[in-house]
Design a protein around this motif. Structure first.
Motif, mmCIF file in Angstrom:
data_model
loop_
_atom_site.group_PDB
_atom_site.id
_atom_site.type_symbol
_atom_site.label_atom_id
_atom_site.label_comp_id
_atom_site.label_asym_id
_atom_site.label_seq_id
_atom_site.Cartn_x
_atom_site.Cartn_y
_atom_site.Cartn_z
ATOM 1 N N ILE A 1 17.621 74.615 39.856
ATOM 2 C CA ILE A 1 18.843 73.856 39.845
ATOM 3 C C ILE A 1 19.051 73.486 41.410
ATOM 4 O O ILE A 1 19.260 72.045 41.485
ATOM 5 N N LEU A 2 18.873 74.195 42.368
ATOM 6 C CA LEU A 2 19.112 73.822 43.935
ATOM 7 C C LEU A 2 17.826 72.599 44.036
ATOM 8 O O LEU A 2 18.200 71.676 44.960
ATOM 9 N N CYS A 3 16.508 72.930 43.614
ATOM 10 C CA CYS A 3 15.734 71.749 43.924
ATOM 11 C C CYS A 3 16.183 70.659 43.274
ATOM 12 O O CYS A 3 15.734 69.575 43.772
ATOM 13 N N GLY A 4 16.711 70.632 42.001
ATOM 14 C CA GLY A 4 17.084 69.315 41.417
ATOM 15 C C GLY A 4 18.175 68.857 41.962
ATOM 16 O O GLY A 4 18.209 67.567 42.130
ATOM 17 N N LEU A 5 19.129 69.537 42.615
ATOM 18 C CA LEU A 5 20.065 68.833 43.312
ATOM 19 C C LEU A 5 19.648 68.424 44.472
ATOM 20 O O LEU A 5 20.148 67.096 45.291
ATOM 21 N N LEU A 6 18.710 68.858 45.488
ATOM 22 C CA LEU A 6 18.209 68.553 46.596
ATOM 23 C C LEU A 6 17.279 67.170 46.187
ATOM 24 O O LEU A 6 17.322 66.128 47.213
ATOM 25 N N TYR A 7 16.689 67.062 45.166
ATOM 26 C CA TYR A 7 15.686 65.929 44.631
ATOM 27 C C TYR A 7 16.964 64.873 44.492
ATOM 28 O O TYR A 7 16.507 63.762 45.072
ATOM 29 N N VAL A 8 18.068 65.178 43.899
ATOM 30 C CA VAL A 8 18.831 63.887 43.657
ATOM 31 C C VAL A 8 19.468 63.481 45.037
ATOM 32 O O VAL A 8 19.581 62.175 45.190
ATOM 33 N N ALA A 9 19.649 64.345 46.119
ATOM 34 C CA ALA A 9 20.368 64.232 47.167
ATOM 35 C C ALA A 9 19.445 63.448 48.123
ATOM 36 O O ALA A 9 19.879 62.627 49.171
ATOM 37 N N VAL A 10 18.097 63.549 47.942
ATOM 38 C CA VAL A 10 17.105 62.712 48.723
ATOM 39 C C VAL A 10 16.746 61.073 47.965
ATOM 40 O O VAL A 10 16.798 60.223 48.685
ATOM 41 N N LEU A 11 16.708 61.477 46.666
ATOM 42 C CA LEU A 11 16.130 60.298 45.764
ATOM 43 C C LEU A 11 17.180 59.234 46.053
ATOM 44 O O LEU A 11 16.879 57.688 46.191
ATOM 45 N N PHE A 12 18.592 59.575 45.632
ATOM 46 C CA PHE A 12 19.785 58.472 45.535
ATOM 47 C C PHE A 12 19.874 57.579 46.893
ATOM 48 O O PHE A 12 19.463 56.414 46.868
ATOM 49 N N PRO A 13 19.981 58.168 48.048
ATOM 50 C CA PRO A 13 19.869 57.412 49.120
ATOM 51 C C PRO A 13 18.612 56.825 49.627
ATOM 52 O O PRO A 13 18.639 55.655 50.091
#
Length: 141
Positions: free
Chosen positions: A96-108
């Motif tokens: 879950i944490l890896c997925g949240l960080l992935y989205v936090a990096v990918l979107f911006p």
């Protein structure tokens, strides 16, 4: 006297079995630590591929790599005989944490930092951290 002889044999057999099971759990725990580190590194490679390669190629190569990595990790994890108590909770938290960080990096990154190497390298390191730290902590247990 014979009852004591049987009791001591049973106790010795139980201790031997407990040592054998402990050894199995320790070796399998190393496998789960490897799983988490490889997962984190694969997520980092995915971020780099998606961020640094041109649009159609990055998505195609990244998707193929991610599917291959997850397939390999799934096969690897099913071959592990045992897991330690609480591993499922820790593993789910890492995913879950890896997925949240992935989205936090990918979107911006895809919105404002398209092609900026520094963003994508730093983002790949950040995305890999939950897996690497989780693997380290699992190996220490």
């Amino acid at each position: 006297m014979t009852e004591r002889a049987y009791a001591s044999k049973d106790a010795a057999a139980a201790l031997a079995r407990a040592q054998e099971l402990g050894s199995t759990v320790r070796s399998s725990a190393k496998g789960h630590a490897r799983y988490q580190v490889i997962y984190g590194c694969a997520a980092a490679v995915l971020v780099l591929v998606l961020g640094l390669l041109p649009h159609p190629y990055g998505v195609a190569i990244g998707s193929g790599f991610w599917c291959a990595a997850l397939t390999g990790l799934t096969v690897y994890s099913t071959r592990q005989r045992v897991v330690r108590r609480g591993y499922g909770r820790r593993h789910s938290g890492m995913i879950i944490l890896c997925g949240l960080l992935y989205v936090a990096v990918l979107f911006p990154g895809t919105t404002w930092f398209r092609g900026v190497t520094a963003w994508w390298v730093a983002g790949a390191v950040v995305v890999a951290l939950p897996g690497v730290i989780g693997g380290y902590l699992e190996a220490q247990r």
